[in-house]
Design an enzyme around this catalytic site. Sequence first.
Site, PDB file in Angstrom:
ATOM      1  N   ASP A 268      64.262  60.104 116.973  1.00 47.29           N
ATOM      2  CA  ASP A 268      65.099  60.479 116.256  1.00 47.29           C
ATOM      3  C   ASP A 268      65.463  59.147 115.335  1.00 47.29           C
ATOM      4  O   ASP A 268      66.410  58.387 115.687  1.00 47.29           O
ATOM      5  CB  ASP A 268      66.226  60.827 116.765  1.00 47.29           C
ATOM      6  CG  ASP A 268      67.442  61.650 115.710  1.00 47.29           C
ATOM      7  OD1 ASP A 268      66.773  62.250 115.060  1.00 47.29           O
ATOM      8  OD2 ASP A 268      68.511  61.429 115.979  1.00 47.29           O
TER       9      ASP A 268
ATOM     10  N   PRO B 212      74.689  58.955 119.102  1.00 48.57           N
ATOM     11  CA  PRO B 212      75.626  59.356 120.353  1.00 48.57           C
ATOM     12  C   PRO B 212      75.331  60.191 121.512  1.00 48.57           C
ATOM     13  O   PRO B 212      76.159  60.491 122.047  1.00 48.57           O
ATOM     14  CB  PRO B 212      76.838  59.841 119.287  1.00 48.57           C
ATOM     15  CG  PRO B 212      76.089  60.600 118.158  1.00 48.57           C
ATOM     16  CD  PRO B 212      74.892  59.801 117.968  1.00 48.57           C
TER      17      PRO B 212
ATOM     18  N   CYS C 111      66.229  56.774 120.258  1.00 44.85           N
ATOM     19  CA  CYS C 111      67.226  56.281 119.439  1.00 44.85           C
ATOM     20  C   CYS C 111      68.168  57.298 119.797  1.00 44.85           C
ATOM     21  O   CYS C 111      68.783  58.162 118.823  1.00 44.85           O
ATOM     22  CB  CYS C 111      67.008  56.253 118.056  1.00 44.85           C
ATOM     23  SG  CYS C 111      65.415  55.203 117.708  1.00 44.85           S
ATOM     24  N   ALA C 112      68.909  57.166 120.979  1.00 44.41           N
ATOM     25  CA  ALA C 112      69.806  58.316 121.297  1.00 44.41           C
ATOM     26  C   ALA C 112      71.114  58.413 120.893  1.00 44.41           C
ATOM     27  O   ALA C 112      71.764  59.554 121.007  1.00 44.41           O
ATOM     28  CB  ALA C 112      69.617  58.081 123.045  1.00 44.41           C
TER      29      ALA C 112
ATOM     30  N   CYS D  98      67.791  62.449 109.890  1.00 49.35           N
ATOM     31  CA  CYS D  98      68.649  63.521 109.031  1.00 49.35           C
ATOM     32  C   CYS D  98      68.762  62.831 107.421  1.00 49.35           C
ATOM     33  O   CYS D  98      69.900  62.918 107.108  1.00 49.35           O
ATOM     34  CB  CYS D  98      70.178  62.915 109.646  1.00 49.35           C
ATOM     35  SG  CYS D  98      70.797  61.370 109.518  1.00 49.35           S
TER      36      CYS D  98
ATOM     37  N   ASP E 182      66.089  46.988 121.620  1.00 50.17           N
ATOM     38  CA  ASP E 182      65.245  47.485 120.398  1.00 50.17           C
ATOM     39  C   ASP E 182      63.948  48.589 121.234  1.00 50.17           C
ATOM     40  O   ASP E 182      63.369  47.979 121.739  1.00 50.17           O
ATOM     41  CB  ASP E 182      64.692  46.281 119.867  1.00 50.17           C
ATOM     42  CG  ASP E 182      64.032  46.747 118.544  1.00 50.17           C
ATOM     43  OD1 ASP E 182      63.497  47.646 118.408  1.00 50.17           O
ATOM     44  OD2 ASP E 182      63.716  45.945 117.712  1.00 50.17           O
TER      45      ASP E 182
ATOM     46  N   LYS F  91      71.621  65.093 121.005  1.00 46.15           N
ATOM     47  CA  LYS F  91      70.099  65.557 121.476  1.00 46.15           C
ATOM     48  C   LYS F  91      69.712  65.208 122.697  1.00 46.15           C
ATOM     49  O   LYS F  91      69.049  65.744 123.602  1.00 46.15           O
ATOM     50  CB  LYS F  91      69.117  64.968 120.506  1.00 46.15           C
ATOM     51  CG  LYS F  91      69.299  65.378 119.087  1.00 46.15           C
ATOM     52  CD  LYS F  91      68.190  64.949 117.838  1.00 46.15           C
ATOM     53  CE  LYS F  91      68.681  65.011 116.567  1.00 46.15           C
ATOM     54  NZ  LYS F  91      69.752  64.338 116.167  1.00 46.15           N
TER      55      LYS F  91
END
EC number: 2.1.1.176
Length: 452
Positions: A334, A267, A264-265, A387, A315, A270
């Site tokens: 993430d 923006p 789930c990269a 987060c 997805d 990471k």
Amino acid sequence: MTAKKKIMMQGNVRDAALSILLEVSRNQAYSNLLLTRTMKSYAIKEQDKPLLTNLTYGTLQYRLTLDYYLAPFIKGKLDDWVRELLRMSLYQIVYLTKIPPHAAVNEAVEIAKVRGHKGTTGFVNGVLRSVLRQGVRSLDEITDGITRLSLETSHPEWLIRRWIDQYGLKVTSEMARANNEPPMNTARVNIAQTTVEKALHQLKSEGAKVELGKVVPEAIYCHSGNVAKTYTYTKGWLTVQDESSMLPVYALDVQPGMKVLDMCAAPGGKTTQIAEHLNDTGEVHAHDLHEHKLQLIEENAERLGLNSIWTSSGDSRELGYTYKPNTFDRILVDAPCSGLGVVRRKPEIKYNKTEADLESLTKIQGELLETAWTLVKPGGKIVYSTCTVDKTENDGVVLQFLERHPEAIKLVPEFFEEAGLLTPNGMLQVLPQDFGGDGFFAAALQKPISND
């Protein structure tokens, strides 16, 4: 009262803030994204931008408190723009010492004249002048401690009760108060291109007031100026990123030449950090659900001089159709989450989320972990991070995964242990009050060699 006129008052900071507050309340838009756009559309002067930011965030942060103060002065239903105007004006009167209260009232009246009619103008003027004469009621009148904490810190009561169940009253009180403090401006040094010492020296030579971060070696705190406008940033030595957000990559323990998946990269903070820790060797496959966000990752990779990153959309729960099992040395999950660790940056989150939202997210989070488990090599590692500070989305998701996969090895990253950030169950949970960073969670898992 109806908003008969919607005239943009070019250059007017308060009218610009009102437009943002309305967009947030009507469409659940994110205030941080609207701020940049509105500064341009209203042609806000550089010296007025901090006030626009303060009015927007302050009014959002204290929405429930302001409504409590306003309630005795308002009878009947209000148009949403009138309510937001009163909230914003009262925020200035109660919380800002450098703005004379009468100036805040006068500015509100001018906006009411433009957006409403004579009756609206008189109403706004009357309410605010009554507040000046009588003052606002005390929160000490509230006898229930949880309700008082909810209104003092402007967090929904259900959220306060949930956090007290998870963390206890003292920690919850500290967290809710920390959420109303301004976020730290933090950047990450590109260690594939330079050293922290050189980056600090370069920034100081450009007039920036900076210092080393408290936890992550390549983190720096920026106490003045906009680092994204410095030459140091333009030449690819920096990425703007919260220090807490840098922690999960340390748990990944990447080594040169590895093949890494970031599920789930966007923006891409990471993603680029992983590539920097690999010294731009190996491969970093960055996936995200939203195709339009991939461009941002690619632009940052180019600016940072990183060539090891490949991007694609879709997805990530279905990546088992794209890659063969046991493909990756390391996988970062993430996961999409409630975002309750970044309330300081997006204060509207605390009003928009429901308990049902939190429960529904755990299904997606668990499915992402299942896909990652299939794709990681025997002996490979997965880091699950969010987060948020909600334990259901964090410890809960990981512990459920471990129940389904008793063969999985729960790792205790040495870096977290040395930094004193581990929870009793060997996972990482940063709270906003810990060192000034965002609330963040991470857990590291390893697939056993014998699982092949």
